[in-house]
Write a protein that holds these residues in place. Structure first.
Motif, PDB file in Angstrom:
ATOM      1  N   TYR A 120      18.067  64.657  29.455  1.00  5.94           N
ATOM      2  CA  TYR A 120      18.085  64.039  28.129  1.00  5.94           C
ATOM      3  C   TYR A 120      18.265  65.124  27.067  1.00  5.94           C
ATOM      4  N   ARG A 121      19.476  65.221  26.555  1.00  5.13           N
ATOM      5  CA  ARG A 121      19.756  66.123  25.461  1.00  5.13           C
ATOM      6  C   ARG A 121      19.776  65.327  24.160  1.00  5.13           C
ATOM      7  N   ARG A 122      19.958  66.038  23.054  1.00  7.55           N
ATOM      8  CA  ARG A 122      19.942  65.364  21.762  1.00  7.55           C
ATOM      9  C   ARG A 122      21.116  64.381  21.617  1.00  7.55           C
ATOM     10  N   LYS A 123      22.308  64.785  22.096  1.00  9.74           N
ATOM     11  CA  LYS A 123      23.500  63.962  21.912  1.00  9.74           C
ATOM     12  C   LYS A 123      24.005  63.293  23.179  1.00  9.74           C
ATOM     13  N   ILE A 124      23.475  63.665  24.313  1.00  7.45           N
ATOM     14  CA  ILE A 124      24.014  63.155  25.562  1.00  7.45           C
ATOM     15  C   ILE A 124      22.902  63.036  26.602  1.00  7.45           C
ATOM     16  N   ILE A 125      23.030  62.041  27.473  1.00  8.93           N
ATOM     17  CA  ILE A 125      22.147  61.939  28.629  1.00  8.93           C
ATOM     18  C   ILE A 125      23.012  61.971  29.883  1.00  8.93           C
ATOM     19  N   ILE A 126      22.529  62.662  30.899  1.00  7.89           N
ATOM     20  CA  ILE A 126      23.261  62.806  32.152  1.00  7.89           C
ATOM     21  C   ILE A 126      22.344  62.369  33.295  1.00  7.89           C
ATOM     22  N   ASP A 127      22.859  61.517  34.151  1.00  2.00           N
ATOM     23  CA  ASP A 127      22.128  61.056  35.329  1.00  2.00           C
ATOM     24  C   ASP A 127      22.856  61.545  36.576  1.00  2.00           C
ATOM     25  N   LEU A 128      22.136  62.259  37.433  1.00  2.00           N
ATOM     26  CA  LEU A 128      22.663  62.740  38.704  1.00  2.00           C
ATOM     27  C   LEU A 128      21.869  62.099  39.831  1.00  2.00           C
ATOM     28  N   LEU A 129      22.568  61.698  40.883  1.00  2.00           N
ATOM     29  CA  LEU A 129      21.937  60.899  41.924  1.00  2.00           C
ATOM     30  C   LEU A 129      22.370  61.368  43.300  1.00  2.00           C
TER      31      LEU A 129
END
Length: 337
Positions: A120-129
């Motif tokens: 969870y960044r300020r401008k973007i969220i990244i989900d890795l699975l």
């Protein structure tokens, strides 16, 4: 109309996806205290420590539109207890499924490796699975044995690897980190649109038929024994945090990915097809937040749908995580990083 997808198209889509992710990650996050009109406060310079309980899960669901048959396979996963901390951009969590939290751990035992990373960044969220499960059981009550035990399938194996990125449009007023990392405090209600892209690939296979023979009118040798797939496409969604009296909050977000999927079904014969089937992602968090303390409950769920036989059969993979956090923030005498 079903038709095979050109492999070169997939390489092109993947290249574009990772280019977009790299570009967005290179953008510097805006300062939390600046120009957000008091919507949230950031505590990046404090050590956000947490004690938590976590329950990861996955499920493999089969739905036959013609016979109106639904089967849900699930593994036996553990309830974990752990500690963690967030400082600036770094987060570390350590947890273990202790026996006193899992008295039925030996029943319907599953060998698995479940890797879920949410950035969870300020401008973007990244989900890795990364999902690697050996041994599942059916939750259908009508398939339990005389002792009430579930129908076990130790031969079923599930593999799934995926990545998604979402850009937070209203990042100056809305904070995902307040609910999931607890290093922000959302003081005013706010919402945002989400724009992104996802890529998922995986397979499910069994030594015999995935659908128990006694539940299907199709001869056993002709039934599905292995499913492999790859999906990619853009996503759009919306997130909103409702704040009550500054300290209490409820956050919910939902996205839909318009994914183009290519799959291969193997039984006595082999079939290949491609189609557009939407995938879904849900994130929710609720609790209490203040300058020094936070108590939150969060839930994430991602659903990947795979169609076969002109979408008369739908296979779905559900993955998620339910967490309860007790958080305390500390001021440090020196910069740890």
């Amino acid at each position: 109309m079903e038709h095979p997808i050109n492999k070169n198209d997939y390489f092109s889509l993947m290249t574009r996806f990772w280019f977009v992710v790299s570009f967005l990650l290179s953008a510097r996050a805006a300062s939390a205290q600046q120009q957000n009109d008091g919507y949230f406060v950031s505590y990046e310079d404090l050590l956000t420590s947490r004690f938590y309980f976590s329950q990861k899960y996955t499920s493999f669901t089969y739905f036959d539109r013609v016979d109106d048959l639904t089967l849900r396979y699930v593994p036996n996963t553990t309830l974990n207890m752990g500690i963690g901390a967030t400082y600036k951009w770094a987060t570390v969590n350590l947890a273990y499924g202790f026996n006193f939290l899992n008295p039925d751990k030996k029943k319907n035992e599953t060998d698995y490796l479940d890797l879920q990373c949410h950035i969870y960044r300020r401008k973007i969220i990244i989900d890795l699975l990364g999902q690697f499960y050996n041994g599942l059981h059916l939750t259908n009550d009508d398939l339990r044995d005389a002792d009430g035990d579930y129908y076990n399938r130790s031969d079923i194996k599930i593999r799934e690897v995926g990545a998604s990125a979402q850009f937070i449009v209203n990042n100056k007023k809305f904070s995902y980190r307040a609910g999931f990392l607890q290093n922000d405090w959302q003081k005013k209600s706010a919402g945002t649109f989400l724009l992104g892209w996802q890529l998922i690939l995986g397979d499910g296979k069994a030594d015999s038929t995935i659908v128990p023979s006694k539940l299907s009118n199709i001869p056993a040798e002709a039934q599905v024994q292995k499913l492999s797939f790859i999906k990619t496409g853009p996503s759009i969604g919306y997130a909103y945090t409702l704040v009550v009296k500054k300290n209490f909050f409820f956050m919910g977000s939902g996205t839909v990915a318009i994914s183009y999927g290519y799959n291969k079904i193997e039984g006595s014969d082999q079939s290949k097809s491609s189609s557009f089937i939407p995938d879904f992602s849900i994130k929710t968090a609720a609790g209490y937040n203040s300058e020094h303390w936070a108590i939150t409950v969060s839930w994430t769920n991602d659903t990947a749908n795979i169609g076969a036989n002109s979408n008369e059969e739908i296979f779905s993979l559900h993955t998620g995580n339910l967490r309860f956090n007790v958080v305390r923030r500390f001021k440090l005498k020196r910069d740890l990083l």
